[in-house]
Design a protein around this motif. Structure first.
Motif, short mmCIF file in Angstrom:
data_model
loop_
_atom_site.label_atom_id
_atom_site.label_comp_id
_atom_site.label_asym_id
_atom_site.label_seq_id
_atom_site.Cartn_x
_atom_site.Cartn_y
_atom_site.Cartn_z
N ALA A 50 34.10 64.15 77.17
CA ALA A 50 33.88 64.72 77.52
C ALA A 50 33.74 65.95 78.09
O ALA A 50 32.95 66.83 78.68
N MET A 51 34.56 66.54 77.17
CA MET A 51 35.14 68.40 77.41
C MET A 51 33.98 68.73 75.87
O MET A 51 33.14 69.15 76.39
N GLN A 52 33.40 67.50 75.51
CA GLN A 52 32.57 67.81 73.94
C GLN A 52 31.28 67.78 74.85
O GLN A 52 30.56 68.69 74.31
N ASP A 53 30.67 66.55 75.17
CA ASP A 53 29.54 66.60 76.95
C ASP A 53 29.00 68.12 76.68
O ASP A 53 28.17 68.46 77.74
N ALA A 54 30.30 68.18 77.66
CA ALA A 54 30.19 69.59 79.02
C ALA A 54 30.16 70.51 78.48
O ALA A 54 30.13 71.22 78.79
N GLY A 55 30.77 70.66 77.14
CA GLY A 55 30.34 72.35 76.14
C GLY A 55 31.28 72.25 76.52
O GLY A 55 31.64 74.02 76.39
N ALA A 56 32.97 72.19 76.76
CA ALA A 56 34.19 73.07 76.48
C ALA A 56 34.61 72.93 75.86
O ALA A 56 35.79 73.22 75.71
N ALA A 57 34.30 72.11 74.96
CA ALA A 57 34.82 72.19 73.63
C ALA A 57 33.91 72.16 72.25
O ALA A 57 33.21 70.81 72.75
N THR A 272 34.39 70.05 82.67
CA THR A 272 34.94 68.76 82.62
C THR A 272 34.94 68.10 82.88
O THR A 272 34.32 67.23 83.63
N PHE A 273 35.57 67.70 84.27
CA PHE A 273 35.52 66.85 85.81
C PHE A 273 34.59 66.93 86.32
O PHE A 273 34.67 65.71 87.28
N LYS A 274 33.96 67.56 86.65
CA LYS A 274 32.74 68.05 87.09
C LYS A 274 31.42 67.26 86.54
O LYS A 274 30.56 66.69 87.16
N HIS A 275 31.81 67.19 85.48
CA HIS A 275 30.20 66.68 84.88
C HIS A 275 30.29 64.97 84.29
O HIS A 275 31.74 64.78 84.66
N ASP A 280 31.57 59.51 84.93
CA ASP A 280 31.09 57.97 83.90
C ASP A 280 32.15 56.96 83.47
O ASP A 280 32.53 56.29 83.74
N ALA A 281 33.43 58.42 82.87
CA ALA A 281 34.67 57.67 82.39
C ALA A 281 35.29 57.24 83.65
O ALA A 281 36.08 55.75 83.59
N MET A 282 35.55 57.94 84.06
CA MET A 282 36.33 57.46 85.92
C MET A 282 36.08 56.17 86.21
O MET A 282 36.89 55.19 86.70
N GLU A 283 34.51 56.01 86.21
CA GLU A 283 33.94 54.33 87.30
C GLU A 283 34.17 52.97 85.44
O GLU A 283 34.77 52.18 86.50
#
Length: 318
Positions: A50-57, A272-275, A280-283
């Motif tokens: 998710a961090m990669q998808d969010a552009g955070a890493a 990332t948390f808001k992305h 989707d991962a949490m759900e």
């Protein structure tokens, strides 16, 4: 300054690492202090993606190091990551319980609290071919012969271990007599349950969901105060067992990072948390969002230590 000159200057600064952390998309290193297949492993890898998808890493590498409720991985993280602003470690309530029972030489005071991410309740399951059908059946056997009931789960001090001790106390059995079999990771515990090597197993619902759906495990109770959304499994309280205990997971940074570096990591986690990828991962995993960051998270951990210690003492675990 001309735009091309400015961009060249930025590239040069990035090459020597002199850009502010917040201006860089880092290659992160994720310590997962457990063997593959369990809750921390699932959380760490979902977070990294998710961090990669969010552009955070820009990228995330993973290092699994299981054992001692995360204390072995924690020690390695402390020793290998001092001052590293790109190092993260997944952890949670299980690590607190392990520190209380195991008293390892390296504690959470050596690392940097960043954020709590999720909360999850434990579910207790029986192997599909178990002679027992309900939690009531297990309790009746527990009362007859406590040692004959093998409880399988995570490390000593994990939330499922604490829950098993609490269940014993609530039904009039000495918690010190429970036969708890600790595993180094969720994958090992799952294999033991599927193979009928333990009587009953406990873990976060997400770890067992596919096996419950496939009929390979029979869910007989959850440790929440109310039934989980979309999950038709009775709570322990519904069954007359007054036990309610949750599990949470969070992230720590390396020892010795600066306040600016800590803020940059918290900002990256918040983004990332808001992305959608993380939502989707949490759900998908049935995780409840439980965002808490910085000093508020640090204070929460201190409070959890005190609360867990009191619960474990009351249940005869320490």
């Amino acid at each position: 300054m001309r735009r091309d000159t400015f961009l060249k200057s930025l590239a040069a600064m990035a090459a020597v690492g002199s850009l502010p952390v917040s201006a860089q998309t880092a290659a992160l290193k994720m310590m997962i202090p457990a063997n593959p297949g369990g809750g921390w492993d699932t959380t760490g890898r979902a977070l990294g993606k998710a961090m990669q998808d969010a552009g955070a890493a820009s990228s995330v590498s993973y290092d699994n190091k299981g054992g001692a409720a995360g204390a072995i991985g924690l020690a390695q993280f402390v020793n290998a990551s001092k001052g590293d602003p790109n190092a993260l470690m997944v952890m949670g309530a299980v690590m607190l319980g392990g520190i209380i029972t195991g008293k390892p030489p390296v504690g959470l005071d050596k690392v940097t609290p960043l954020a709590r991410l999720t909360s999850e309740y434990n579910v207790f399951v029986l192997p599909a071919n178990s002679p027992f059908k309900t939690m009531k059946d297990v309790i009746e056997q527990l009362k007859k012969d406590p040692g004959s009931v093998k409880w399988g789960g995570g490390s000593r001090g994990s939330t499922e271990h604490i829950a098993a001790a609490m269940i014993a106390r609530e039904v009039g059995v000495d918690p010190a007599k429970i036969n708890y079999v600790a595993f180094r990771g969720g994958g090992e515990a799952t294999a033991a349950i599927l193979g009928g090597n333990v009587t009953i197993g406990g873990s976060g619902y997400s770890e067992f969901a596919e096996y419950i759906a496939a009929g390979k495990m029979r869910a007989v109770g959850v440790t929440s105060s109310a039934r989980l959304k979309g999950v038709n499994v009775p709570t322990l309280k519904e069954q007359g067992i007054n036990v309610d205990i949750g599990n949470w997971r969070g992230v720590y940074g390396a020892p010795g990072i600066t306040a600016e570096q800590r803020k940059a990591l918290i900002d990256a986690l918040s983004k990332t948390f808001k992305h959608k990828a993380w939502q989707d991962a949490m759900e998908k995993n049935g995780w409840t969002p439980a965002w808490l960051a910085g000093d508020e998270f640090s204070n929460f951990v201190d409070s959890e230590f005190a609360s867990l210690r009191a619960t474990m003492a009351k249940s005869g675990m320490i």
